[in-house]
Design an enzyme around this catalytic site. Structure first.
Site, PDB file in Angstrom:
ATOM      1  N   LYS A   1      41.216  39.940  25.178  1.00 57.26           N
ATOM      2  CA  LYS A   1      40.547  41.203  25.505  1.00 57.26           C
ATOM      3  C   LYS A   1      41.182  41.841  26.750  1.00 57.26           C
ATOM      4  CE  LYS A   1      35.805  41.931  27.120  1.00 57.26           C
ATOM      5  NZ  LYS A   1      35.965  41.944  28.565  1.00 57.26           N
TER       6      LYS A   1
ATOM      7  N   LYS B   1      45.539  38.276  30.622  1.00 59.44           N
ATOM      8  CA  LYS B   1      46.677  37.950  29.736  1.00 59.44           C
ATOM      9  C   LYS B   1      47.997  37.974  30.494  1.00 59.44           C
ATOM     10  CE  LYS B   1      45.842  41.460  27.055  1.00 59.44           C
ATOM     11  NZ  LYS B   1      44.543  41.884  27.581  1.00 59.44           N
TER      12      LYS B   1
ATOM     13  N   LYS C   1      49.608  49.595  29.269  1.00 63.09           N
ATOM     14  CA  LYS C   1      49.470  49.395  30.729  1.00 63.09           C
ATOM     15  C   LYS C   1      50.833  49.049  31.379  1.00 63.09           C
ATOM     16  CE  LYS C   1      46.095  46.525  33.250  1.00 63.09           C
ATOM     17  NZ  LYS C   1      45.408  45.238  32.973  1.00 63.09           N
TER      18      LYS C   1
ATOM     19  N   ASP D   1      42.304  43.899  22.102  1.00 69.61           N
ATOM     20  CA  ASP D   1      41.013  44.459  21.676  1.00 69.61           C
ATOM     21  C   ASP D   1      41.145  44.991  20.258  1.00 69.61           C
ATOM     22  OD1 ASP D   1      41.296  45.185  24.807  1.00 69.61           O
ATOM     23  OD2 ASP D   1      39.258  44.601  24.275  1.00 69.61           O
TER      24      ASP D   1
HETATM   25  P1  ADP Z   1      45.196  41.712  31.254  1.00 71.55           P
HETATM   26  O1  ADP Z   1      46.673  41.553  31.175  1.00 71.55           O
HETATM   27  O2  ADP Z   1      44.454  40.872  30.267  1.00 71.55           O
HETATM   28  O3  ADP Z   1      44.758  43.142  31.186  1.00 71.55           O
HETATM   29  P2  ADP Z   1      45.536  40.929  34.029  1.00 71.55           P
HETATM   30  O4  ADP Z   1      46.402  39.742  33.920  1.00 71.55           O
HETATM   31  O5  ADP Z   1      46.161  42.208  34.461  1.00 71.55           O
HETATM   32  O6  ADP Z   1      44.718  41.156  32.689  1.00 71.55           O
HETATM   33  O7  ADP Z   1      44.353  40.517  35.009  1.00 71.55           O
HETATM   34  C1  ADP Z   1      43.267  41.381  35.288  1.00 71.55           C
HETATM   35  C2  ADP Z   1      42.771  41.099  36.695  1.00 71.55           C
HETATM   36  O8  ADP Z   1      42.227  39.779  36.773  1.00 71.55           O
HETATM   37  C3  ADP Z   1      43.858  41.171  37.754  1.00 71.55           C
HETATM   38  O9  ADP Z   1      43.311  41.838  38.860  1.00 71.55           O
HETATM   39  C4  ADP Z   1      44.168  39.725  38.076  1.00 71.55           C
HETATM   40  O10 ADP Z   1      44.583  39.588  39.412  1.00 71.55           O
HETATM   41  C5  ADP Z   1      42.820  39.050  37.849  1.00 71.55           C
HETATM   42  N1  ADP Z   1      42.911  37.639  37.430  1.00 71.55           N
HETATM   43  C6  ADP Z   1      43.454  37.142  36.279  1.00 71.55           C
HETATM   44  N2  ADP Z   1      43.334  35.805  36.209  1.00 71.55           N
HETATM   45  C7  ADP Z   1      42.685  35.431  37.350  1.00 71.55           C
HETATM   46  C8  ADP Z   1      42.243  34.171  37.890  1.00 71.55           C
HETATM   47  N3  ADP Z   1      42.420  33.028  37.213  1.00 71.55           N
HETATM   48  N4  ADP Z   1      41.632  34.187  39.105  1.00 71.55           N
HETATM   49  C9  ADP Z   1      41.434  35.343  39.770  1.00 71.55           C
HETATM   50  N5  ADP Z   1      41.804  36.549  39.337  1.00 71.55           N
HETATM   51  C10 ADP Z   1      42.416  36.612  38.142  1.00 71.55           C
HETATM   52 MG    MG Z   2      48.159  42.942  30.798  1.00 76.24          MG
END
Ligand code: ADP
Ligand code: MG
Length: 274
Positions: A10, A15, A41, A128
């Site tokens: 999601k 991810k 993104k 999603d």
């Molecule tokens: P996605 O790629 O799924 O959209 P992101 O990897 O960009 O998600 O992460 C979304 C947010 O969550 C970011 O701000 C990231 O720093 C934070 N985040 C992800 N994993 C962790 C974790 N294990 N602990 C703390 N923050 C996390």
């Molecule tokens: Mg991402």
């Protein structure tokens, strides 16, 4: 042939953070890795290259969409631990189709002959919507990996992903290697109880449990993987799950399955009762 991984989950679940750290763990163990961001993104490779690199859609625009004019150098940046990064990018918001861009990128890799050049190719894909182009990486993947957290919404998305994987497995070799429990909060006592039950119900397992940690959150915005962050308390513990995942994926026979998802209506009753 490269080992092809497709990481789904999601939006905002972690991810890209998890993908970049899995890529780093694999690269530090000696693998030549290509990480591909498949999300409008376009920040998947930011922790690897430290910048928002030129996307495939931007490169295609520069050559009036003549694929054949693009070379690997036009779209690939090398970063931490020699990992190569590529970003599919997205169309202008409100017009065009993000999935189309992902499909184009997957095709471009094939045209450039890149599927044979790496030990590991990791697709980091928006999860999603598992329709159209967003599902294209599953046509090439050996293993799908789902990133989820211990709540209903992310389990609902994980279940939809299981449906897509099950569907694709009819025609393609893809299997589910497991679920990465991300942002596990040990302070509330919940841990991974819902995810554990979900994994058992659909016939998969938890690949690793990544804690919620400030250092992981900050690394993302610093344009670094956790491996590249300075040594501070908690860092070594947080690296353990990423190394565990890399070891599981590098072994000869990685345990994997074709999941058996819960029905779209049934899931409200089942997971709601946990
Ligand atoms: P996605 O790629 O799924 O959209 P992101 O990897 O960009 O998600 O992460 C979304 C947010 O969550 C970011 O701000 C990231 O720093 C934070 N985040 C992800 N994993 C962790 C974790 N294990 N602990 C703390 N923050 C996390
Ligand atoms: Mg991402």
């Amino acid at each position: 042939m490269s080992l092809v991984l497709a990481v789904y989950g999601k939006g905002g679940i972690g991810k890209s953070t998890t993908s970049a750290n899995i890529s780093a763990a694999l690269a530090l163990k000696g693998a030549k890795v290509l990480q591909i961001g498949c999300d409008p993104k376009h920040d998947s490779t930011f922790p690897i290259t430290g910048k928002l690199q030129k996307t495939v859609i931007e490169a295609l625009e520069e050559v009036d969409f003549h694929h054949e004019e693009l070379t690997a150098e036009d779209v690939i940046e090398t970063g931490f631990a020699g990992i190569d990064g590529l970003e599919a990018g997205g169309p202008p918001a409100g017009s065009g189709c993000g999935g189309y861009v992902v499909g184009e990128s997957v095709t471009l890799l094939q045209e450039l002959g890149l599927y044979d050049k790496y030990d590991v190719i990791l697709f980091d894909v928006l999860g999603d919507v598992v329709c159209g182009g967003f599902s294209a990486p599953l046509n090439y993947a050996d293993y799908a990996i789902i990133i989820a957290t211990n709540d209903f919404d992310s389990i609902f998305a994980a279940n939809r992903l299981c449906m897509a994987i099950q569907q694709k497995s009819v025609r393609y070799k893809v299997k589910l290697a497991g679920i990465v429990a991300n942002r596990v909060d040990y302070t509330t006592g919940g841990g991974t109880n819902m995810l554990d039950q979900f994994a058992e119900k659909v016939g998969t397992r938890l690949l690793a449990k990544v804690p919620y940690h400030e250092l992981i959150r900050k690394s993302r915005f610093a344009g670094k993987t956790l491996f590249a962050m300075e040594d501070t308390p908690g860092k070594d513990e947080c690296l353990v799950p990423y190394n565990e995942i890399a070891e599981t994926l590098m072994q000869e026979n990685t345990p994997a399955s074709i999941p058996e998802p819960i029905g779209d209506r049934e899931i409200f009753e089942i997971v709601g009762g946990w």
